[in-house]
Design a protein around this motif. Structure first.
Motif, PDB file in Angstrom:
ATOM      1  N   ILE A  74      13.412   3.319  10.639  1.00  0.00           N
ATOM      2  CA  ILE A  74      12.266   2.451  10.947  1.00  0.00           C
ATOM      3  C   ILE A  74      12.107   1.347   9.902  1.00  0.00           C
ATOM      4  N   TYR A  75      12.249   1.731   8.630  1.00  0.00           N
ATOM      5  CA  TYR A  75      11.915   0.785   7.551  1.00  0.00           C
ATOM      6  C   TYR A  75      13.129   0.194   6.837  1.00  0.00           C
ATOM      7  N   GLY A  76      14.340   0.647   7.224  1.00  0.00           N
ATOM      8  CA  GLY A  76      15.544   0.089   6.622  1.00  0.00           C
ATOM      9  C   GLY A  76      15.918   0.764   5.308  1.00  0.00           C
ATOM     10  N   VAL A 103       1.570  -8.384   6.448  1.00  0.00           N
ATOM     11  CA  VAL A 103       2.990  -8.128   6.733  1.00  0.00           C
ATOM     12  C   VAL A 103       3.199  -6.654   7.069  1.00  0.00           C
ATOM     13  N   HIS A 104       4.018  -6.421   8.094  1.00  0.00           N
ATOM     14  CA  HIS A 104       4.515  -5.065   8.373  1.00  0.00           C
ATOM     15  C   HIS A 104       6.012  -5.141   8.576  1.00  0.00           C
ATOM     16  N   ILE A 105       6.716  -4.229   7.942  1.00  0.00           N
ATOM     17  CA  ILE A 105       8.180  -4.206   8.063  1.00  0.00           C
ATOM     18  C   ILE A 105       8.574  -3.843   9.493  1.00  0.00           C
ATOM     19  N   SER A 106       7.913  -2.835  10.041  1.00  0.00           N
ATOM     20  CA  SER A 106       8.199  -2.405  11.414  1.00  0.00           C
ATOM     21  C   SER A 106       7.319  -3.190  12.386  1.00  0.00           C
ATOM     22  N   ASP A 107       7.671  -3.101  13.651  1.00  0.00           N
ATOM     23  CA  ASP A 107       6.871  -3.765  14.690  1.00  0.00           C
ATOM     24  C   ASP A 107       5.746  -2.816  15.093  1.00  0.00           C
ATOM     25  N   VAL A 108       4.614  -2.939  14.410  1.00  0.00           N
ATOM     26  CA  VAL A 108       3.525  -1.970  14.598  1.00  0.00           C
ATOM     27  C   VAL A 108       2.990  -1.954  16.037  1.00  0.00           C
ATOM     28  N   ASP A 109       3.109  -3.070  16.733  1.00  0.00           N
ATOM     29  CA  ASP A 109       2.583  -3.109  18.102  1.00  0.00           C
ATOM     30  C   ASP A 109       3.482  -2.390  19.100  1.00  0.00           C
ATOM     31  N   ALA A 110       4.704  -2.070  18.660  1.00  0.00           N
ATOM     32  CA  ALA A 110       5.636  -1.391  19.566  1.00  0.00           C
ATOM     33  C   ALA A 110       5.778   0.099  19.214  1.00  0.00           C
ATOM     34  N   ARG A 111       4.879   0.605  18.363  1.00  0.00           N
ATOM     35  CA  ARG A 111       4.983   2.006  17.943  1.00  0.00           C
ATOM     36  C   ARG A 111       3.802   2.822  18.519  1.00  0.00           C
ATOM     37  N   GLU A 112       3.325   3.817  17.780  1.00  0.00           N
ATOM     38  CA  GLU A 112       2.218   4.628  18.296  1.00  0.00           C
ATOM     39  C   GLU A 112       0.968   3.756  18.511  1.00  0.00           C
ATOM     40  N   ILE A 161      -0.113  -9.187   2.008  1.00  0.00           N
ATOM     41  CA  ILE A 161      -0.496  -7.776   1.916  1.00  0.00           C
ATOM     42  C   ILE A 161       0.078  -6.947   3.054  1.00  0.00           C
ATOM     43  N   ASN A 162       0.740  -5.852   2.660  1.00  0.00           N
ATOM     44  CA  ASN A 162       1.130  -4.798   3.597  1.00  0.00           C
ATOM     45  C   ASN A 162       0.351  -3.561   3.166  1.00  0.00           C
ATOM     46  N   PRO A 163      -0.770  -3.274   3.834  1.00  0.00           N
ATOM     47  CA  PRO A 163      -1.596  -2.155   3.389  1.00  0.00           C
ATOM     48  C   PRO A 163      -1.056  -0.784   3.826  1.00  0.00           C
ATOM     49  N   GLY A 164       0.158  -0.745   4.427  1.00  0.00           N
ATOM     50  CA  GLY A 164       0.701   0.526   4.907  1.00  0.00           C
ATOM     51  C   GLY A 164      -0.266   1.169   5.878  1.00  0.00           C
ATOM     52  N   ALA A 165      -0.442   2.478   5.768  1.00  0.00           N
ATOM     53  CA  ALA A 165      -1.305   3.200   6.710  1.00  0.00           C
ATOM     54  C   ALA A 165      -2.769   2.771   6.613  1.00  0.00           C
ATOM     55  N   TYR A 166      -3.189   2.229   5.464  1.00  0.00           N
ATOM     56  CA  TYR A 166      -4.583   1.766   5.344  1.00  0.00           C
ATOM     57  C   TYR A 166      -4.880   0.589   6.272  1.00  0.00           C
ATOM     58  N   THR A 167      -3.824  -0.064   6.768  1.00  0.00           N
ATOM     59  CA  THR A 167      -4.009  -1.110   7.781  1.00  0.00           C
ATOM     60  C   THR A 167      -4.906  -0.614   8.904  1.00  0.00           C
ATOM     61  N   HIS A 168      -4.652   0.639   9.288  1.00  0.00           N
ATOM     62  CA  HIS A 168      -5.245   1.178  10.513  1.00  0.00           C
ATOM     63  C   HIS A 168      -6.562   1.913  10.269  1.00  0.00           C
ATOM     64  N   THR A 169      -7.006   1.942   9.001  1.00  0.00           N
ATOM     65  CA  THR A 169      -8.209   2.733   8.685  1.00  0.00           C
ATOM     66  C   THR A 169      -9.203   2.042   7.760  1.00  0.00           C
ATOM     67  N   ILE A 182      14.068   5.168   1.215  1.00  0.00           N
ATOM     68  CA  ILE A 182      14.162   6.634   1.326  1.00  0.00           C
ATOM     69  C   ILE A 182      13.424   7.080   2.578  1.00  0.00           C
ATOM     70  N   ARG A 183      12.213   6.501   2.793  1.00  0.00           N
ATOM     71  CA  ARG A 183      11.375   6.946   3.912  1.00  0.00           C
ATOM     72  C   ARG A 183      11.907   6.372   5.235  1.00  0.00           C
ATOM     73  N   GLU A 184      12.058   7.241   6.211  1.00  0.00           N
ATOM     74  CA  GLU A 184      12.385   6.851   7.585  1.00  0.00           C
ATOM     75  C   GLU A 184      13.229   5.564   7.659  1.00  0.00           C
ATOM     76  N   GLY A 233       0.807  -1.216   0.000  1.00  0.00           N
ATOM     77  CA  GLY A 233       0.000   0.000   0.000  1.00  0.00           C
ATOM     78  C   GLY A 233       0.838   1.262   0.000  1.00  0.00           C
ATOM     79  N   PRO A 234       0.235   2.361   0.453  1.00  0.00           N
ATOM     80  CA  PRO A 234       0.819   3.691   0.301  1.00  0.00           C
ATOM     81  C   PRO A 234       2.183   3.848   0.968  1.00  0.00           C
ATOM     82  N   ASN A 235       3.035   4.563   0.249  1.00  0.00           N
ATOM     83  CA  ASN A 235       4.376   4.960   0.698  1.00  0.00           C
ATOM     84  C   ASN A 235       5.388   3.818   0.724  1.00  0.00           C
TER      85      ASN A 235
HETATM   86  C1  DQA Z   1       3.824  -0.368   7.842  1.00  0.00           C
HETATM   87  C2  DQA Z   1       3.397   0.186   9.201  1.00  0.00           C
HETATM   88  C3  DQA Z   1       2.285   1.198   9.032  1.00  0.00           C
HETATM   89  O1  DQA Z   1       1.885   1.695  10.298  1.00  0.00           O
HETATM   90  C4  DQA Z   1       2.763   2.352   8.187  1.00  0.00           C
HETATM   91  O2  DQA Z   1       1.720   3.276   7.987  1.00  0.00           O
HETATM   92  C5  DQA Z   1       3.369   1.922   6.898  1.00  0.00           C
HETATM   93  C6  DQA Z   1       4.214   0.732   6.885  1.00  0.00           C
HETATM   94  C7  DQA Z   1       5.041  -1.332   7.976  1.00  0.00           C
HETATM   95  O3  DQA Z   1       5.339  -2.008   6.991  1.00  0.00           O
HETATM   96  O4  DQA Z   1       5.703  -1.363   9.022  1.00  0.00           O
HETATM   97  O5  DQA Z   1       3.234   2.584   5.876  1.00  0.00           O
HETATM   98  O6  DQA Z   1       2.756  -1.123   7.298  1.00  0.00           O
END
Ligand code: DQA
Length: 142
Positions: free
Chosen positions: A21-23, A98-107, A72-80, A16-18, A8-10
């Motif tokens: 967090i994302y490597g 799939v999430h690259i970062s540990d989403v449960d340990a973030r915001e 599927i990694n829906p990026g931010a759409y995961t949360h909405t 390039i992005r963060e 998904g998005p970004n």
């Molecule tokens: C993400 C985590 C999401 O919270 C974030 O919005 C992303 C990437 C991850 O792969 O860690 O865009 O899905």
């Protein structure tokens, strides 16, 4: 067996992005890793990335009848996105989140996943390796 890998998005901005967090692996690098792993485990793979929720819904719907599983990694759409959850339910294909970062340990807001209840597994915080692990799970019928 054919697997569809949806980002998904970004996620096109990987590398390039963060990077803390994302490597530093770019989206193109990720695609190469996935294609190489697909060859190694003997599955066909299709890669798709979009920044648009409706396009992600369209792609999930298009998988109906011609795909055996979705990573599927829906990026931010995961949360909405209820729409992405509903699309997964509509096609009723095995899916792994799939999430690259540990989403449960973030915001706090990243702890909510609308698709988690549907998916067979959630792989979070293992970096890009998570996509390959998800492919293994689906190819083993798990
Ligand atoms: C993400 C985590 C999401 O919270 C974030 O919005 C992303 C990437 C991850 O792969 O860690 O865009 O899905």
């Amino acid at each position: 067996m054919k697997l569809l890998i949806i980002n998904g998005p970004n996620l096109n901005m990987l590398g390039i992005r963060e990077p803390d967090i994302y490597g530093r692996t770019t989206y193109n690098d990720l695609c190469d890793l996935i294609i190489g792993h697909a060859q190694a485990i003997g599955v066909e793979v299709e890669l798709y990335q979009s920044n648009h929720e409706g396009d992600l819904v369209d792609k999930i719907q298009e998988a109906y009848g011609n795909t055996d599983g979705i990573v599927i990694n829906p990026g931010a759409y995961t949360h909405t996105s209820v729409a992405i959850l509903d699309a997964l339910k509509a096609v009723a294909l095995p899916a792994v989140e799939v999430h690259i970062s540990d989403v449960d340990a973030r915001e706090e807001f990243r702890r909510i996943s609308y698709i988690r209840s549907y998916c067979r597994a959630t792989i979070s915080g293992r970096g890009v390796q998570g996509y390959l692990d998800a492919m293994d799970l689906l190819s083993q019928g798990e």
